[in-house]
Design a protein around this motif. Structure first.
Motif, PDB file in Angstrom:
ATOM      1  N   TYR A  84       0.831  -1.198   0.000  1.00 22.51           N
ATOM      2  CA  TYR A  84       0.000   0.000   0.000  1.00 22.51           C
ATOM      3  C   TYR A  84       0.868   1.250   0.000  1.00 22.51           C
ATOM      4  O   TYR A  84       1.703   1.437   0.896  1.00 22.51           O
ATOM      5  CB  TYR A  84      -0.896   0.048   1.242  1.00 22.51           C
ATOM      6  CG  TYR A  84      -2.137  -0.800   1.155  1.00 22.51           C
ATOM      7  CD1 TYR A  84      -3.339  -0.271   0.707  1.00 22.51           C
ATOM      8  CD2 TYR A  84      -2.118  -2.142   1.527  1.00 22.51           C
ATOM      9  CE1 TYR A  84      -4.488  -1.050   0.642  1.00 22.51           C
ATOM     10  CE2 TYR A  84      -3.259  -2.923   1.461  1.00 22.51           C
ATOM     11  CZ  TYR A  84      -4.437  -2.371   1.024  1.00 22.51           C
ATOM     12  OH  TYR A  84      -5.568  -3.134   0.950  1.00 22.51           O
ATOM     13  N   ALA A  85       0.670   2.126  -0.999  1.00 25.53           N
ATOM     14  CA  ALA A  85       1.261   3.453  -0.954  1.00 25.53           C
ATOM     15  C   ALA A  85       0.457   4.283   0.042  1.00 25.53           C
ATOM     16  O   ALA A  85      -0.769   4.237   0.050  1.00 25.53           O
ATOM     17  CB  ALA A  85       1.215   4.098  -2.339  1.00 25.53           C
ATOM     18  N   THR A  86       1.132   5.023   0.907  1.00 20.86           N
ATOM     19  CA  THR A  86       0.448   5.818   1.923  1.00 20.86           C
ATOM     20  C   THR A  86       0.430   7.290   1.523  1.00 20.86           C
ATOM     21  O   THR A  86       1.225   7.735   0.690  1.00 20.86           O
ATOM     22  CB  THR A  86       1.132   5.656   3.291  1.00 20.86           C
ATOM     23  OG1 THR A  86       2.496   6.081   3.197  1.00 20.86           O
ATOM     24  CG2 THR A  86       1.097   4.206   3.738  1.00 20.86           C
ATOM     25  N   SER A  87      -0.463   8.045   2.134  1.00 16.28           N
ATOM     26  CA  SER A  87      -0.642   9.448   1.758  1.00 16.28           C
ATOM     27  C   SER A  87       0.565  10.311   2.085  1.00 16.28           C
ATOM     28  O   SER A  87       0.726  11.400   1.538  1.00 16.28           O
ATOM     29  CB  SER A  87      -1.885  10.017   2.452  1.00 16.28           C
ATOM     30  OG  SER A  87      -1.771   9.895   3.863  1.00 16.28           O
ATOM     31  N   ASP A  88       1.446   9.839   2.992  1.00 13.41           N
ATOM     32  CA  ASP A  88       2.646  10.616   3.321  1.00 13.41           C
ATOM     33  C   ASP A  88       3.839  10.237   2.445  1.00 13.41           C
ATOM     34  O   ASP A  88       4.980  10.602   2.740  1.00 13.41           O
ATOM     35  CB  ASP A  88       3.003  10.436   4.801  1.00 13.41           C
ATOM     36  CG  ASP A  88       3.294   8.979   5.161  1.00 13.41           C
ATOM     37  OD1 ASP A  88       3.224   8.106   4.279  1.00 13.41           O
ATOM     38  OD2 ASP A  88       3.578   8.716   6.352  1.00 13.41           O
ATOM     39  N   GLY A  89       3.573   9.513   1.362  1.00  8.62           N
ATOM     40  CA  GLY A  89       4.642   9.151   0.437  1.00  8.62           C
ATOM     41  C   GLY A  89       5.370   7.876   0.800  1.00  8.62           C
ATOM     42  O   GLY A  89       6.409   7.567   0.203  1.00  8.62           O
ATOM     43  N   GLY A  90       4.855   7.136   1.764  1.00  5.10           N
ATOM     44  CA  GLY A  90       5.507   5.911   2.184  1.00  5.10           C
ATOM     45  C   GLY A  90       4.870   4.667   1.603  1.00  5.10           C
ATOM     46  O   GLY A  90       4.002   4.721   0.723  1.00  5.10           O
ATOM     47  N   LEU A  91       5.297   3.513   2.119  1.00  6.04           N
ATOM     48  CA  LEU A  91       4.832   2.216   1.641  1.00  6.04           C
ATOM     49  C   LEU A  91       4.645   1.295   2.830  1.00  6.04           C
ATOM     50  O   LEU A  91       5.525   1.198   3.702  1.00  6.04           O
ATOM     51  CB  LEU A  91       5.865   1.612   0.683  1.00  6.04           C
ATOM     52  CG  LEU A  91       5.621   0.175   0.204  1.00  6.04           C
ATOM     53  CD1 LEU A  91       4.454   0.136  -0.774  1.00  6.04           C
ATOM     54  CD2 LEU A  91       6.878  -0.399  -0.438  1.00  6.04           C
ATOM     55  N   ILE A  92       3.505   0.613   2.915  1.00  3.70           N
ATOM     56  CA  ILE A  92       3.281  -0.448   3.899  1.00  3.70           C
ATOM     57  C   ILE A  92       3.269  -1.769   3.135  1.00  3.70           C
ATOM     58  O   ILE A  92       2.596  -1.892   2.108  1.00  3.70           O
ATOM     59  CB  ILE A  92       1.975  -0.259   4.666  1.00  3.70           C
ATOM     60  CG1 ILE A  92       2.043   1.010   5.524  1.00  3.70           C
ATOM     61  CG2 ILE A  92       1.682  -1.456   5.553  1.00  3.70           C
ATOM     62  CD1 ILE A  92       0.777   1.284   6.303  1.00  3.70           C
ATOM     63  N   ALA A  93       4.008  -2.743   3.631  1.00  2.00           N
ATOM     64  CA  ALA A  93       4.161  -3.995   2.884  1.00  2.00           C
ATOM     65  C   ALA A  93       4.239  -5.183   3.819  1.00  2.00           C
ATOM     66  O   ALA A  93       4.756  -5.092   4.941  1.00  2.00           O
ATOM     67  CB  ALA A  93       5.425  -3.941   2.028  1.00  2.00           C
ATOM     68  N   LEU A  94       3.724  -6.309   3.347  1.00  2.00           N
ATOM     69  CA  LEU A  94       3.917  -7.603   3.986  1.00  2.00           C
ATOM     70  C   LEU A  94       5.018  -8.324   3.221  1.00  2.00           C
ATOM     71  O   LEU A  94       4.979  -8.419   2.000  1.00  2.00           O
ATOM     72  CB  LEU A  94       2.631  -8.430   3.944  1.00  2.00           C
ATOM     73  CG  LEU A  94       2.760  -9.894   4.358  1.00  2.00           C
ATOM     74  CD1 LEU A  94       3.003 -10.010   5.857  1.00  2.00           C
ATOM     75  CD2 LEU A  94       1.524 -10.682   3.968  1.00  2.00           C
ATOM     76  N   SER A  95       6.017  -8.811   3.938  1.00  2.77           N
ATOM     77  CA  SER A  95       7.113  -9.510   3.279  1.00  2.77           C
ATOM     78  C   SER A  95       7.503 -10.728   4.085  1.00  2.77           C
ATOM     79  O   SER A  95       7.209 -10.828   5.284  1.00  2.77           O
ATOM     80  CB  SER A  95       8.323  -8.580   3.112  1.00  2.77           C
ATOM     81  OG  SER A  95       8.717  -8.046   4.362  1.00  2.77           O
ATOM     82  N   SER A  96       8.171 -11.668   3.435  1.00  6.90           N
ATOM     83  CA  SER A  96       8.581 -12.890   4.120  1.00  6.90           C
ATOM     84  C   SER A  96       9.942 -13.338   3.625  1.00  6.90           C
ATOM     85  O   SER A  96      10.372 -13.023   2.515  1.00  6.90           O
ATOM     86  CB  SER A  96       7.556 -14.011   3.892  1.00  6.90           C
ATOM     87  OG  SER A  96       7.442 -14.312   2.513  1.00  6.90           O
TER      88      SER A  96
END
Length: 510
Positions: free
Chosen positions: A486-498
Motif C-alpha cells: 500500500y502506498a500511503t498518503s505521506d509518500g511511504g509504503l506499507i508492505a507484507l514480506s517474508s
C-alpha cells in the motif's frame, strides 16, 4: 462510524450477539431474471419431479439437480473467483524456483485500478533497479505469520491496515506505529478466513467468508473494519447442502454479493438481510458464476429448458438481468477484470485471453497483449481514467534474463491496443502497489537477485516511472505480497514480506 452488534441485528439472540440467519436463503425483493426465492436452499426452489424424463445431457455432463456439482480441495493459491470451468481440472501449482538467500518463488495474477485495486498473490522482490540517490527508512516493523500463510485479502482504513490470512486470521495494524488495533474473533463454527471483499462501504463495512480452510467457506459475514466486530452472519451450507466451497465477495454501494458454488446472492451490508438470490432457469441446470464489483456473470447449461446454453450478466446490486446471450457451448470465463465496461479472462485449452464486452454482451474487442505474461486466473480490477486498464502480469519462470517478478501492462479499452508496459527499472520485473487515490500508480521495481527493491510511481497515461527511493538493504532477498503493498498518503509504503519462515508487516518512508 462504528457498527457494533446491537439488538437490531439479532435474530432472537441475546443483545450484542451476531444474528444467525436461517439455513435457507431468505426471501428478498429483487426482480428480473434472478428474483429472490421464497423457499428452497440458497436461492433455489425445491427440486420438482418432471412429468417426463429430462433430456439427455451432453457427454461429460451427467444429470445434476439444482446447480453445479460440489467441488472441494482446490490447490493452494487457487483464486477465490468461483471455480474452474466445466470439465476443467486445475493444473498443479508451478514448480518453485531455487533462490539464493532463502527467497521463495511465486506467481502473481492480478490487476490494479486507480480507485480500487485488488492484487493477490506472492512474488519475488529482490531489488537492483536504478537508484535516485535516496533510501527509504523503516518506520516500523511487526512480525507476522510465515511464508506458508495464504493471504486472503486486505483493507486500508483511515487509521489502520486490515490483513486476513489463512493462518494469521484477521488483524488490523495501526498505520502510525504498527501496533495491533484489533484481532477479529471468527465464528465458532468456521475459524479460517476464506474470502474478503476488495473494498469496504463508505461507513467501513466489509464482507468476509469463513470456513474450515481457505477453500471451504461455510459462513458469510459483515465486518466493521474499524473495530473488527462481526455485525451479522449467514450460513453458506445447510442440512440439505452441506458441502462448503470456495467463495468470492464484492461490495457495490450498500449491497454485498457472495458467490460460492451455485450459491449466489446479494445482501444488505448493514443488516445481512438478503436483497436478491440467484434462481436457475430450470430444474436440471449446471451453472458457473464469476463476479467483480457491480456484476455477476452466469454461464449455464439446462437440460429441461431452451436454449440449453446461456451466458447472463446480472446486476450485482439488484439481481436484475442486464443481458442474456444464447450460446452453443459453455463459455469458459476464468475471471472478470472489470465491470463497466466488462472485461473478462477467457480460458481456451489452458491459454488465457482478455475480452471486452458491450452493454448487450457482444464481444467488441480482444485486447492485444504481446508483452503481457498472462495467467488464466487473473483477479479483479476496474478501469482507469481515460479508458485504460492496468494489468499485473505474472513472473516468467522460463525467462533466462533473471526475471524476479511479472510486468505491468496498460490497455486502451476503446481500441484494445496496448498503451504501455513497465518491467521495472532494470527490466527484471515490477509489482503493483495499491494507490492512495492521488491520480498515480505505484509499484516496486524488483530488479535482480541482489540489492534492495525500489519504490516507484507510474504515470497512468504513459507508464513513465519516477523512482521514489530504495528500500533498506535488510529487505534484500525478501518476498513481498502484492495484496499487501500500500502506498500511503505521506509518500511511504506499507508492505507484507517474508523470508523463509519469517514474515513481517513494515512501513517505509522518506
Amino acid at each position: 462510524m462504528a457498527y457494533a452488534p446491537t439488538q437490531t441485528y439479532n435474530a432472537g439472540g441475546a443483545p450484542g450477539t451476531p444474528p444467525q440467519q436461517p439455513a435457507a436463503w431468505p426471501a428478498g425483493g429483487a426482480t428480473g431474471a434472478y428474483p429472490s426465492v421464497q423457499h428452497g436452499g440458497y436461492g433455489y426452489p425445491q427440486p420438482q419431479t418432471p412429468q417426463a424424463p429430462p433430456p439427455v445431457y451432453p457427454q461429460g455432463y451427467p444429470p445434476q439437480q439444482q446447480g453445479y456439482p460440489p467441488q472441494q480441495g482446490y490447490p493452494q493459491g487457487y483464486p477465490q473467483q468461483g471455480y474452474p470451468p466445466y470439465g476443467y481440472a486445475p493444473p498443479p501449482p508451478p514448480p518453485q524456483r531455487k533462490l539464493g538467500g532463502g527467497a521463495i518463488a511465486g506467481i502473481v495474477a492480478g490487476v490494479v485500478v486507480l480507485a480500487s485495486i485488488a492484487v493477490v498473490g506472492v512474488m519475488i522482490v529482490n531489488g537492483g533497479g536504478k537508484k535516485n540517490g535516496s533510501t527509504l527508512s523503516k518506520a516500523w516493523s511487526v512480525p507476522a505469520f510465515g511464508s506458508d500463510d495464504r493471504l486472503i485479502g486486505s483493507w486500508m482504513t483511515s487509521t489502520g491496515l486490515v490483513r486476513a490470512s489463512s493462518s494469521g486470521g484477521v488483524t488490523s495494524y495501526a498505520i502510525a506505529d504498527g501496533s495491533k488495533s484489533w484481532t477479529l474473533t471468527p465464528p465458532s463454527s468456521a475459524a479460517t478466513p476464506c474470502a474478503m471483499s476488495p473494498t469496504t462501504t463508505a461507513d467501513g463495512i466489509g464482507t468476509m467468508a469463513f470456513g474450515s480452510d481457505a477453500n471451504s467457506c461455510s459462513v458469510f459475514a459483515g465486518v466493521d473494519s474499524h473495530t473488527g466486530k462481526i455485525l451479522w452472519t449467514f450460513p453458506l451450507t445447510s442440512a440439505t447442502d452441506s458441502v462448503a466451497m470456495a467463495a468470492s465477495t464484492y461490495i457495490q454501494g450498500s449491497v454485498a454479493t457472495i458467490v460460492s458454488g451455485d450459491r449466489v446472492g446479494g445482501f444488505d451490508t448493514a443488516t445481512g438481510k438478503q436483497v436478491w438470490g440467484l434462481k436457475p432457469r430450470g430444474n436440471y441446470c449446471n451453472e458457473s458464476s464469476v463476479a467483480t464489483t457491480g456484476i455477476v456473470l452466469v454461464d449455464d447449461y439446462c437440460a429441461d429448458v431452451s436454449p440449453s446454453y446461456t451466458l447472463t450478466a446480472v446486476n450485482a446490486a439488484t439481481g436484475e438481468q442486464m443481458w442474456r446471450k444464447t450460446e452453443s457451448d459453455h463459455t469458459t470465463i476464468s475471471s472478470l477484470l472489470n465491470g463497466s465496461p466488462l472485461v473478462s479472462v477467457l480460458s481456451t485449452s489452458g491459454a488465457a485471453s482478455l475480452h471486452v464486452y458491450d452493454g448487450s454482451g457482444n464481444s467488441t474487442a480482444t485486447l492485444a497483449a504481446p508483452n503481457l505474461r498472462l495467467n488464466e486466473y487473473h483477479e479483479v480490477t476496474a478501469s482507469l481514467p481515460g479508458q485504460l486498464l492496468v494489468v499485473q502480469g505474472e513472473e516468467d519462470l522460463s525467462s533466462s534474463n533473471g526475471s524476479t517478478a511479472g510486468n505491468i501492462v496498460a490497455f486502451n479499452l476503446a481500441t484494445g491496443a496496448e498503451a504501455w508496459t513497465y518491467d521495472g527499472e532494470s527490466n527484471h520485473g515490477a509489482l503493483l502497489a495499491q494507490s492512495t487515490g492521488d491520480g498515480k500508480l505505484y509499484a516496486l521495481s524488483t530488479g535482480t537477485y541482489s540489492g534492495s527493491p525500489h519504490f516507484v510511481s507510474l504515470d497512468p497515461a504513459t507508464g513513465k516511472s519516477t523512482v521514489l527511493g530504495a528500500l533498506p538493504s535488510d529487505t534484500n532477498g525478501w518476498t513481498f505480497s502484492g495484496g499487501m503493498l500500500y502506498a500511503t498518503s505521506d509518500g511511504g509504503l506499507i508492505a507484507l514480506s517474508s523470508y523463509g519462515d519469517e514474515a513481517a508487516v513494515s512501513k517505509y518512508h522518506k
